[in-house]
Scaffold this active site. Structure first.
Site, PDB file in Angstrom:
ATOM      1  CE1 TYR A   1      38.049 -18.610  61.980  1.00 26.83           C
ATOM      2  CE2 TYR A   1      40.288 -18.113  62.408  1.00 26.83           C
ATOM      3  CZ  TYR A   1      38.903 -17.852  61.978  1.00 26.83           C
ATOM      4  OH  TYR A   1      38.519 -16.482  61.952  1.00 26.83           O
TER       5      TYR A   1
ATOM      6  NE  ARG B   1      26.533  -9.883  67.732  1.00 23.10           N
ATOM      7  CZ  ARG B   1      25.565 -10.708  67.480  1.00 23.10           C
ATOM      8  NH1 ARG B   1      25.006 -10.307  66.469  1.00 23.10           N
ATOM      9  NH2 ARG B   1      25.087 -11.725  68.329  1.00 23.10           N
TER      10      ARG B   1
END
Length: 387
Positions: free
Chosen positions: A168, A346
């Protein structure tokens, strides 16, 4: 040794345990606003026992979104964000806001604004070139981070996580390959680190000790010429010396260049090509040769531990370890290695109540099989297809 399931202090915040739900984009913000689905998503893991859940990803600027259906900090979003924080805090969990600017990871075509990158490069998501920000643009974005942090504190977040990873914008400035500037923001590590350090300083100044401030930073970008050891350790030492962070979360990989370096396990190329928003030509390319981009790395417990040890040896500040932490033995190993907190991603998507069950029975094992099909759902509503 610290107890991963015992209470912990993070800056001005007390957590009921040392397990943090990692920031993983939820795909539940149509129109860039909080939805009931987003609240329910985080309520599930909060009720499931985590110490703190992290809302991802809350862009500081309109052009800093990865996609148009993503929250960016503005007055219209605040009511929904307050609903979310109040719901989460009622469970006894704390809640953090991940804030940042997507930079070259942004889809400029979707956002209706050019994506930004430290140096000139082509953006395949929008099929146009990134815009290179001038010094005035960077000053504005630093201010946008401060404004976002103030908003976060005002609507009830207990912490903000400043996104300095995954290439980013702040992370892209740290990458020698992506940052080829010749002005004060390019060249030496000190110059490449100036913009990210200014962001963190502005966030801390904006919130003081009202809430905790953490950051997520790359240990390794995962591609040739990217940000890597030993520079990443040196940058972490800069952040520690600046004194603005309550903890540092260690990560790796690039959403732009090598996403699977972060996730590990299977690379669901067909599902990504079918479900992710992208131009038709790029979709064909992903189907044909996607495994060159979505590389497969073997999943194993604590897969970032070897890298993270380098940071633990060099730093005295609190560190958050992520990567392959799915059961109590892994958490205890992290604590024994000197890490103060662990982050789970996850495994909690597969089983939001996993931590509560681990607390009841320490032999509990995660049912996540690391197939990563969930990655392909992040813009349609992140979910585990096995849940």
């Amino acid at each position: 040794m610290l107890d991963p399931l015992g209470p912990a202090v993070l800056g001005p915040v007390t957590l009921r345990n040392r397990v943090i739900k990692a920031a993983t984009f939820e795909g539940a913000t149509p129109g860039g606003l909080v939805s009931d689905r987003l609240i329910d998503y985080h309520l599930a893991v909060a009720d499931g026992g985590v110490g703190m859940t992290t809302v991802a990803y809350l862009a500081v600027s309109p052009e800093g979104r990865t996609h148009a259906d993503q929250i960016h900090w503005r007055p219209e979003a605040l009511f929904g964000l307050r609903r979310l924080t109040e719901a989460i805090r009622a469970t006894g969990a704390k809640v953090s806001a991940q804030i940042g600017h997507a930079g070259p990871v942004a889809n400029g075509a979707s956002n209706g604004a050019p994506s930004l990158a430290p140096s000139r490069a082509f953006n395949p998501l929008s099929m146009r070139f990134h815009r290179v920000p001038a010094a005035a643009d960077l000053d504005r974005i630093v201010g946008d981070h401060a404004r976002a942090a103030r908003y976060a504190a005002d609507v009830g977040f207990d912490a903000v996580e400043v996104h300095l990873g995954h290439n980013y914008l702040a992370s892209a400035f740290l990458s020698p390959r992506l940052n080829r500037r010749t002005d004060r923001y390019g060249g030496s590590l000190a110059r490449r680190a100036d913009f990210p350090r200014r962001i963190v300083a502005a966030v801390r100044e904006a919130v003081g000790d009202r809430i905790a401030v953490t950051a997520k930073m790359n240990m390794r970008d995962g591609y040739r010429g990217g940000f890597d050891l030993p520079e990443s350790v040196e940058f972490a030492l800069m952040l520690e010396a600046d004194g603005h962070l309550d903890a540092l979360e260690l990560t790796g990989g690039s959403s732009l260049m090598n996403p699977m370096y972060l996730f590990r396990g299977a690379a669901p190329v067909k599902q990504m090509a079918a479900r992710m928003p992208m131009p038709a030509l790029l979709r064909v390319g992903i189907r044909a040769s996607g495994h060159r981009f979505f590389r497969e790395y073997e999943w194993r417990p604590l897969y970032f531990l070897d890298l993270a040890r380098r940071f633990r040896e060099a730093l005295s500040m609190p560190l958050i370890l992520l990567g392959g932490i799915t059961d109590l033995p892994a958490m205890r190993t992290a604590m024994a290695e000197g890490f103060e907190y662990v982050a789970m991603g996850r495994a909690l998507l597969r089983e939001p109540d996993l931590l509560r069950r681990i607390a009841a029975d320490g032999s509990t094992r995660s049912q996540c099989i690391h197939c990563n099909v969930c990655m392909s759902t992040i813009y349609t509503g992140t979910e585990c297809h096995l849940a």
